[in-house]
Design an enzyme around this catalytic site. Structure first.
Site, PDB file in Angstrom:
ATOM      1  N   HIS A  76       0.816  -1.219   0.000  1.00 50.53           N
ATOM      2  CA  HIS A  76       0.000   0.000   0.000  1.00 50.53           C
ATOM      3  C   HIS A  76       0.848   1.268   0.000  1.00 50.53           C
ATOM      4  CE1 HIS A  76      -3.400  -2.491   2.117  1.00 50.53           C
ATOM      5  NE2 HIS A  76      -3.348  -2.725   0.815  1.00 50.53           N
TER       6      HIS A  76
HETATM    7  C1  LIG Z   1       0.027  -7.309  -4.703  1.00 46.57           C
HETATM    8  C2  LIG Z   1      -0.882  -6.203  -4.288  1.00 46.57           C
HETATM    9  C3  LIG Z   1      -1.973  -6.482  -3.463  1.00 46.57           C
HETATM   10  C4  LIG Z   1      -2.827  -5.444  -3.087  1.00 46.57           C
HETATM   11  N1  LIG Z   1      -4.005  -5.756  -2.438  1.00 46.57           N
HETATM   12  C5  LIG Z   1      -4.943  -4.808  -2.290  1.00 46.57           C
HETATM   13  C6  LIG Z   1      -6.246  -5.154  -1.823  1.00 46.57           C
HETATM   14  O1  LIG Z   1      -6.548  -6.309  -1.569  1.00 46.57           O
HETATM   15  N2  LIG Z   1      -7.164  -4.153  -1.700  1.00 46.57           N
HETATM   16  C7  LIG Z   1      -6.862  -2.847  -1.979  1.00 46.57           C
HETATM   17  O2  LIG Z   1      -7.733  -1.990  -1.811  1.00 46.57           O
HETATM   18  N3  LIG Z   1      -5.634  -2.506  -2.414  1.00 46.57           N
HETATM   19  C8  LIG Z   1      -4.694  -3.456  -2.612  1.00 46.57           C
HETATM   20  N4  LIG Z   1      -3.478  -3.131  -3.131  1.00 46.57           N
HETATM   21  C9  LIG Z   1      -3.171  -1.704  -3.367  1.00 46.57           C
HETATM   22  C10 LIG Z   1      -3.892  -1.089  -4.559  1.00 46.57           C
HETATM   23  O3  LIG Z   1      -4.056  -2.028  -5.593  1.00 46.57           O
HETATM   24  C11 LIG Z   1      -3.100   0.125  -5.021  1.00 46.57           C
HETATM   25  O4  LIG Z   1      -2.966   1.049  -3.955  1.00 46.57           O
HETATM   26  C12 LIG Z   1      -3.749   0.866  -6.173  1.00 46.57           C
HETATM   27  O5  LIG Z   1      -4.050  -0.023  -7.225  1.00 46.57           O
HETATM   28  C13 LIG Z   1      -2.795   1.962  -6.658  1.00 46.57           C
HETATM   29  O6  LIG Z   1      -3.428   2.694  -7.669  1.00 46.57           O
HETATM   30  P1  LIG Z   1      -2.647   3.816  -8.477  1.00 46.57           P
HETATM   31  O7  LIG Z   1      -3.587   4.349  -9.475  1.00 46.57           O
HETATM   32  O8  LIG Z   1      -1.986   4.739  -7.533  1.00 46.57           O
HETATM   33  O9  LIG Z   1      -1.436   3.045  -9.213  1.00 46.57           O
HETATM   34  P2  LIG Z   1      -1.450   1.754 -10.109  1.00 46.57           P
HETATM   35  O10 LIG Z   1      -2.747   1.044 -10.061  1.00 46.57           O
HETATM   36  O11 LIG Z   1      -0.234   0.989  -9.727  1.00 46.57           O
HETATM   37  O12 LIG Z   1      -1.318   2.324 -11.591  1.00 46.57           O
HETATM   38  C14 LIG Z   1      -0.183   2.966 -12.100  1.00 46.57           C
HETATM   39  C15 LIG Z   1      -0.135   2.660 -13.600  1.00 46.57           C
HETATM   40  O13 LIG Z   1       0.778   3.555 -14.206  1.00 46.57           O
HETATM   41  C16 LIG Z   1       1.583   2.855 -15.132  1.00 46.57           C
HETATM   42  N5  LIG Z   1       2.833   3.594 -15.263  1.00 46.57           N
HETATM   43  C17 LIG Z   1       3.742   3.820 -14.307  1.00 46.57           C
HETATM   44  N6  LIG Z   1       4.776   4.535 -14.789  1.00 46.57           N
HETATM   45  C18 LIG Z   1       4.499   4.780 -16.096  1.00 46.57           C
HETATM   46  C19 LIG Z   1       5.195   5.469 -17.132  1.00 46.57           C
HETATM   47  N7  LIG Z   1       6.388   6.042 -16.917  1.00 46.57           N
HETATM   48  N8  LIG Z   1       4.632   5.526 -18.359  1.00 46.57           N
HETATM   49  C20 LIG Z   1       3.415   4.958 -18.590  1.00 46.57           C
HETATM   50  N9  LIG Z   1       2.721   4.276 -17.640  1.00 46.57           N
HETATM   51  C21 LIG Z   1       3.256   4.193 -16.398  1.00 46.57           C
HETATM   52  C22 LIG Z   1       1.771   1.504 -14.447  1.00 46.57           C
HETATM   53  O14 LIG Z   1       2.208   0.518 -15.345  1.00 46.57           O
HETATM   54  C23 LIG Z   1       0.379   1.242 -13.887  1.00 46.57           C
HETATM   55  O15 LIG Z   1      -0.456   0.610 -14.811  1.00 46.57           O
HETATM   56  C24 LIG Z   1      -2.570  -4.115  -3.500  1.00 46.57           C
HETATM   57  C25 LIG Z   1      -1.477  -3.835  -4.327  1.00 46.57           C
HETATM   58  C26 LIG Z   1      -0.643  -4.865  -4.726  1.00 46.57           C
HETATM   59  C27 LIG Z   1       0.511  -4.549  -5.650  1.00 46.57           C
END
Ligand SMILES: Cc1cc2nc3c(=O)[nH]c(=O)nc-3n(C[C@H](O)[C@H](O)[C@H](O)COP(=O)(O)OP(=O)(O)OC[C@H]3O[C@@H](n4cnc5c(N)ncnc54)[C@H](O)[C@@H]3O)c2cc1C
Length: 539
Positions: free
Chosen positions: A476
């Site tokens: 997280h």
């Molecule tokens: C293994 C795991 C288990 C988890 N379990 C849970 C759970 O059970 N319940 C829950 O609520 N949360 C859970 N989480 C946390 C939750 O999934 C994340 O906090 C949330 O998805 C983050 O969202 P975000 O939009 O910040 O980033 P992300 O969803 O990580 O999205 C970022 C995106 O940006 C893309 N990106 C990054 N850099 C670049 C670049 N330079 N150029 C183009 N694209 C790029 C990445 O490839 C990715 O697709 C878990 C996370 C993980 C990894």
């Protein structure tokens, strides 16, 4: 989802970087108005890996570089200098394509504290309409829940007896049974609700993006790695990205929005010369815009597994013999039922690590499964159960910063877990509380040996040593482009990067203080709220 065959245009109204939890919600909401043209750039590919869609398949994605950035922390000083795995989704859907699927919103007080810290619009009452609007809860709509939104929220599929025993055991030790951790009260013990729809994982891509991709005004470009922002004076005018061996530029009429997540959004800022001078100079990048908070304030939940051997009851061990597994694979393939519909965990608890704490500061994720490593180094299932427990509001702060000016070089992640005595104390207490549940008379008939940490681990020193040896991330990470108005804030309450025009951030990195729970639901809300603010500011 088919790949968009169009060549990208030279200019869009908005460019969103990253098709993860926040980016998918944001892009889908922005493109509801057909006159607004949006480019969504994603470094990973389409979500074709079959294990993304099988809920139990998450276990196969944790170290799979075809869909995962597979980050690791630097050696952690308080964890015997171990490097901790930090999987992050690198695929359409982002981390929601590889996560544990548990649907939790956090506590009212978490958000009220953000608002009190100078972030108007982010109190719980102001965010609740966004949680409701994004949700489709199969229990139906209520004051606190929504139907018709993109985030599918359902009960955990297979109900194993060992889970009911765990809940009864928790109740016998004084925890209230809580049928809804996103209801009026979070404290208690019960089953989770999860992002699984009729036996299939629901990601931000399936929730939000897939329906929106039918719109001509949304262009999704996959395998496009954003390598830096184009800045003219104090305005971000567009960005550059690598597609195959080519570097391309694209312009944004209104704004670039970074939704790359808590590791990659600060990385993109630093690659663009936005951050702290000495950090940038160390890797040979010229400072363009000073913002000392970029990459600082990193927070995460650290968890440790307590495993209890059980007998005379149903755990995963009964379903993981070769024949049973084959049966379960067939069951999923034919009817989307059976053990493979299982998310990362079935049940959980929120509790206080000590009576002095005002509200729950610890969370259990419970799975009716336990494993050990056999003589050949393979993980085998044994009759037992795992309660992994984390402290929800750590004081410790880490950082993420460039190690190289090369955009495809992983940044240095320093989680700095357990840096304070209060964090260590709370985690030790939380381990003790889990053991109290497992020691309940409810389990007397079923209890076998404690598998982890084992009966010889009793003193506070022993428990801390066990935590240092075995604790892992709950995945997280947040806070590395924190929202606020202080010196270390990176964005303001409307998610505008301080001191620059045309640049916003909407993802887990803007979370100023980690919430008391899992983070996907909140990241979807951040994307939705960001879209509303962009539209308002257009007017
Ligand atoms: C293994 C795991 C288990 C988890 N379990 C849970 C759970 O059970 N319940 C829950 O609520 N949360 C859970 N989480 C946390 C939750 O999934 C994340 O906090 C949330 O998805 C983050 O969202 P975000 O939009 O910040 O980033 P992300 O969803 O990580 O999205 C970022 C995106 O940006 C893309 N990106 C990054 N850099 C670049 C670049 N330079 N150029 C183009 N694209 C790029 C990445 O490839 C990715 O697709 C878990 C996370 C993980 C990894």
């Amino acid at each position: 989802m088919p790949i968009d065959p169009r060549e990208p245009a030279d200019e869009y109204d908005y460019i969103v970087v990253g098709a993860g939890s926040s980016g998918c919600a944001l892009a889908a909401r922005l493109t509801r108005d057909a006159s607004r043209r949006v480019l969504l750039l994603e470094a990973g590919g389409m979500d074709r890996h079959p294990m993304i869609h099988v809920p139990l398949g998450f276990a196969f994605l944790m170290k799979n570089p075809s869909v995962n950035w597979c980050y690791r922390t630097e050696p952690e000083p308080q964890l015997h200098w171990r490097r901790i795995d930090w999987p992050r989704g690198k695929v359409v859907g982002g981390s929601s394509a590889i996560n544990g699927m548990v649907y939790i919103r956090g506590q009212r007080e978490d958000y009220d504290a953000w608002a009190a810290d100078g972030n108007p619009g982010w109190s719980f009452n102001e965010l609740l309409p966004f949680f409701i609007r994004t949700e489709h809860n199969t229990r139906g709509a209520s004051e606190l829940h929504g139907t018709g939104g993109g985030v599918w929220v359902d009960e955990v599929g297979p109900r194993l007896d060992a889970t009911d025993l765990f809940i009864q055991a928790g109740v016998s030790t004084g925890l209230a049974h809580n049928p809804d951790f996103n209801g009026p009260v979070q404290e208690g013990i019960g089953r989770f609700q999860v992002n699984v729809r009729r036996g299939v994982r629901q990601t931000a891509a399936t929730h939000f993006l897939k329906p929106a991709l039918r719109r001509a005004n949304l262009h999704l470009l996959t395998r496009a790695l954003v390598t830096g922002l184009d800045i003219e004076g104090d305005r971000v005018t567009g960005l550059r990205y690598a597609k195959g061996k080519e570097t391309r530029h694209v312009r944004a009429r209104h704004a670039v929005v970074l939704s790359g997540g808590a590791i990659n959004s600060p990385q993109i800022l630093e690659l663009s010369g936005i951050g702290r001078r000495e950090i940038l100079e160390r890797v040979g990048i010229q400072l363009r815009h000073a913002l000392p908070g970029v990459g600082e304030n990193l927070q995460d939940h650290l968890t440790v597994n307590i495993q209890q051997g059980l007998r005379h009851t149903e755990t995963f061990a009964r379903h993981t013999t070769p024949m049973a597994l084959l049966g379960n694979i067939l069951k999923w393939a034919i009817s989307r039922e059976g053990l493979l519909t299982h998310p990362a965990c079935q049940a959980g608890a929120f509790f206080r690590s000590s009576p002095e704490v005002e509200r729950p500061d610890s969370q259990i994720h419970y799975t009716p499964a336990a494993g050990r490593t056999d003589e050949r180094g393979n993980m085998v299932t044994v009759p037992g159960t795992t309660a992994t427990v984390c402290h929800l509001r750590p004081e410790s702060r880490g950082s993420v910063h460039l190690r190289s000016a090369a955009p495809d070089y992983a940044p240095a992640i320093r989680a700095n877990y357990l840096a304070t005595e209060a964090d260590r104390r709370a985690t030790i207490n939380a381990v003790r509380r889990v053991r109290e549940i497992f020691a309940s008379p409810v389990l007397d008939h079923f209890r076998d040996e404690e598998l982890r940490p084992g009966r010889f681990c009793q003193s506070d020193e022993d428990i801390l040593e066990f935590i240092r040896r075995e604790a892992q991330s709950v995945y997280h990470p947040v806070g590395t482009c924190a929202m606020g108005s202080g010196e270390d804030a990176v964005v303001d309450h409307r998610l505008r990067v301080h001191g620059l025009e045309g640049l916003r951030i909407a993802d887990a990195s803007v979370i100023p203080r980690i919430i008391s729970g899992n983070t996907h639901a909140l990241c979807c809300v951040i994307g939705e709220k960001a879209a509303d603010m962009l539209v308002e500011d257009e007017r």
